[in-house]
Write an enzyme that holds these catalytic residues in place. Sequence first.
Site, PDB file in Angstrom:
ATOM      1  N   TYR A 266       0.846  -1.207   0.000  1.00  0.00           N
ATOM      2  CA  TYR A 266       0.000   0.000   0.000  1.00  0.00           C
ATOM      3  C   TYR A 266       0.882   1.259   0.000  1.00  0.00           C
ATOM      4  CZ  TYR A 266      -3.718   3.200   1.683  1.00  0.00           C
ATOM      5  OH  TYR A 266      -4.622   4.228   1.841  1.00  0.00           O
TER       6      TYR A 266
HETATM    7  N1  LIG Z   1      -9.741   5.188   5.473  1.00  0.00           N
HETATM    8  C1  LIG Z   1      -8.489   5.575   5.709  1.00  0.00           C
HETATM    9  O1  LIG Z   1      -7.979   5.507   6.857  1.00  0.00           O
HETATM   10  C2  LIG Z   1      -7.663   6.178   4.593  1.00  0.00           C
HETATM   11  C3  LIG Z   1      -6.469   6.831   4.939  1.00  0.00           C
HETATM   12  C4  LIG Z   1      -5.689   7.374   3.925  1.00  0.00           C
HETATM   13  C5  LIG Z   1      -6.087   7.283   2.614  1.00  0.00           C
HETATM   14  N2  LIG Z   1      -7.251   6.639   2.295  1.00  0.00           N
HETATM   15  C6  LIG Z   1      -7.606   6.560   0.880  1.00  0.00           C
HETATM   16  O2  LIG Z   1      -8.888   7.100   0.692  1.00  0.00           O
HETATM   17  C7  LIG Z   1      -9.441   6.578  -0.525  1.00  0.00           C
HETATM   18  C8  LIG Z   1     -10.888   6.194  -0.271  1.00  0.00           C
HETATM   19  O3  LIG Z   1     -10.923   5.137   0.664  1.00  0.00           O
HETATM   20  P1  LIG Z   1     -11.976   5.114   1.867  1.00  0.00           P
HETATM   21  O4  LIG Z   1     -11.203   5.227   3.122  1.00  0.00           O
HETATM   22  O5  LIG Z   1     -13.080   6.065   1.624  1.00  0.00           O
HETATM   23  O6  LIG Z   1     -12.464   3.590   1.800  1.00  0.00           O
HETATM   24  P2  LIG Z   1     -13.756   2.911   1.172  1.00  0.00           P
HETATM   25  O7  LIG Z   1     -14.979   3.340   1.872  1.00  0.00           O
HETATM   26  O8  LIG Z   1     -13.425   1.460   1.155  1.00  0.00           O
HETATM   27  O9  LIG Z   1     -13.805   3.493  -0.300  1.00  0.00           O
HETATM   28  C9  LIG Z   1     -13.025   3.000  -1.342  1.00  0.00           C
HETATM   29  C10 LIG Z   1     -13.701   3.372  -2.646  1.00  0.00           C
HETATM   30  O10 LIG Z   1     -12.863   2.939  -3.721  1.00  0.00           O
HETATM   31  C11 LIG Z   1     -13.651   2.175  -4.606  1.00  0.00           C
HETATM   32  N3  LIG Z   1     -12.845   1.178  -5.281  1.00  0.00           N
HETATM   33  C12 LIG Z   1     -11.996   0.269  -4.748  1.00  0.00           C
HETATM   34  N4  LIG Z   1     -11.480  -0.505  -5.709  1.00  0.00           N
HETATM   35  C13 LIG Z   1     -12.010  -0.064  -6.881  1.00  0.00           C
HETATM   36  C14 LIG Z   1     -11.876  -0.453  -8.235  1.00  0.00           C
HETATM   37  N5  LIG Z   1     -11.069  -1.473  -8.586  1.00  0.00           N
HETATM   38  N6  LIG Z   1     -12.567   0.212  -9.176  1.00  0.00           N
HETATM   39  C15 LIG Z   1     -13.381   1.241  -8.833  1.00  0.00           C
HETATM   40  N7  LIG Z   1     -13.562   1.666  -7.578  1.00  0.00           N
HETATM   41  C16 LIG Z   1     -12.882   1.008  -6.607  1.00  0.00           C
HETATM   42  C17 LIG Z   1     -14.712   1.532  -3.739  1.00  0.00           C
HETATM   43  O11 LIG Z   1     -15.828   1.205  -4.546  1.00  0.00           O
HETATM   44  P3  LIG Z   1     -16.270  -0.292  -4.950  1.00  0.00           P
HETATM   45  O12 LIG Z   1     -15.856  -1.196  -3.826  1.00  0.00           O
HETATM   46  O13 LIG Z   1     -17.746  -0.152  -5.118  1.00  0.00           O
HETATM   47  O14 LIG Z   1     -15.559  -0.579  -6.214  1.00  0.00           O
HETATM   48  C18 LIG Z   1     -15.039   2.682  -2.808  1.00  0.00           C
HETATM   49  O15 LIG Z   1     -15.954   3.553  -3.403  1.00  0.00           O
HETATM   50  C19 LIG Z   1      -8.530   5.430  -0.927  1.00  0.00           C
HETATM   51  O16 LIG Z   1      -7.691   5.830  -1.980  1.00  0.00           O
HETATM   52  C20 LIG Z   1      -7.704   5.163   0.317  1.00  0.00           C
HETATM   53  O17 LIG Z   1      -6.454   4.597   0.009  1.00  0.00           O
HETATM   54  C21 LIG Z   1      -8.048   6.095   3.257  1.00  0.00           C
END
Ligand SMILES: NC(=O)c1ccc[n+]([C@@H]2O[C@H](COP(=O)([O-])OP(=O)(O)OC[C@H]3O[C@@H](n4cnc5c(N)ncnc54)[C@H](OP(=O)(O)O)[C@@H]3O)[C@@H](O)[C@H]2O)c1
Length: 306
Positions: free
Chosen positions: A201
């Site tokens: 990651y």
């Molecule tokens: N939560 C944290 O602590 C955190 C911290 C730092 C950065 N982030 C970043 O924030 C971003 C959003 O994550 P989140 O925390 O909001 O988690 P989340 O609720 O799991 O959201 C992830 C999103 O990405 C989509 N996704 C994943 N794989 C995909 C694919 N192959 N094609 C299209 N869409 C895809 C998912 O949609 P589907 O499953 O419907 O495809 C979902 O809408 C990510 O880039 C993550 O790395 C999160």
Amino acid sequence: MGRKPTPEPRLSRRGAVGAAAGLAFAGAAAAATGGTARAAERRGGARRFEGRSVLITGGTSGIGRAAAEAFAREGARVAFCGRRERLGRAVERTIRENGGEASYLRADVRDAEQVRSFVDRAVSRYGGPDIALNNAGVQRPFTDLHEVTVEEWDDVAGTNVRGVFLAMKYQIPPMRAAGGGVILVTGSSNQFATRNGLGSYTAAKNGVTGLVQAAALENAAHGIRVVAIAPGMTDTEMLDAHRPAGLSDEEWARTKAAFAEQGVAGLKRMAEPEEIAAAALALASDAFSFQTGTSVPVDGGQLAAL
Ligand SMILES: NC(=O)c1ccc[n+]([C@@H]2O[C@H](COP(=O)([O-])OP(=O)(O)OC[C@H]3O[C@@H](n4cnc5c(N)ncnc54)[C@H](OP(=O)(O)O)[C@@H]3O)[C@@H](O)[C@H]2O)c1
């Protein structure tokens, strides 16, 4: 200077029972620091994106969903993708019921043809794009690098960095043709530091740093700003990758709160997805007209600690 080696906080049942004792859940901490009032303020009447065309990858849950709703509330026309159709339709319906304009267009960001088609359909429906938020991402359970399978590596890299490259590849030509815009990428505090078990990651998110720098330089003369927002720990479904089997929802909430208490040195809580979305909207707004090529931490003080 390296960061002081401290024992890695791990999400485990032991953590839930031990470290979480006496801790309030993150929502309560947010309320105690005025989070609720600020959330209401964020929902206020500003319409900074009236009529703008916004593309979001990964808008079916978490930060992407919160951003889709926030952009639509501020007048944007939002096209978003994700793989889970039922959730995508639900987000679209919620936004429309609240008077906004949004379209869910199914696409998997790992697939070049699907990303090209997503961008094409979004642009023909809403024009632009004026703003893109390349946000789709995945995390896997903590695994030391030598034990990561090739399939897991390909999934993490394919979503978090190849997916961003593909989105930029198809967004930049119409954005140049439209005279400019803003491309945001959801990076991570793991662009700056890592913890045991997050190697794939971290490598993928470091790839985001390079993509943002390169795209910013290549497109500045075309009126396009490119910026990564680098969230710290945020309370979304992504964290479920680390959920130990057999924990009740209540135990899991306490485990996450304990993890944040230990791992987020400043505010000692997770962000709500709406707080990260609010920062993304600010970076997309004209208030940040001089910001490009950078990755901006929004991490509650997580990276400030040695
Ligand atoms: N939560 C944290 O602590 C955190 C911290 C730092 C950065 N982030 C970043 O924030 C971003 C959003 O994550 P989140 O925390 O909001 O988690 P989340 O609720 O799991 O959201 C992830 C999103 O990405 C989509 N996704 C994943 N794989 C995909 C694919 N192959 N094609 C299209 N869409 C895809 C998912 O949609 P589907 O499953 O419907 O495809 C979902 O809408 C990510 O880039 C993550 O790395 C999160």
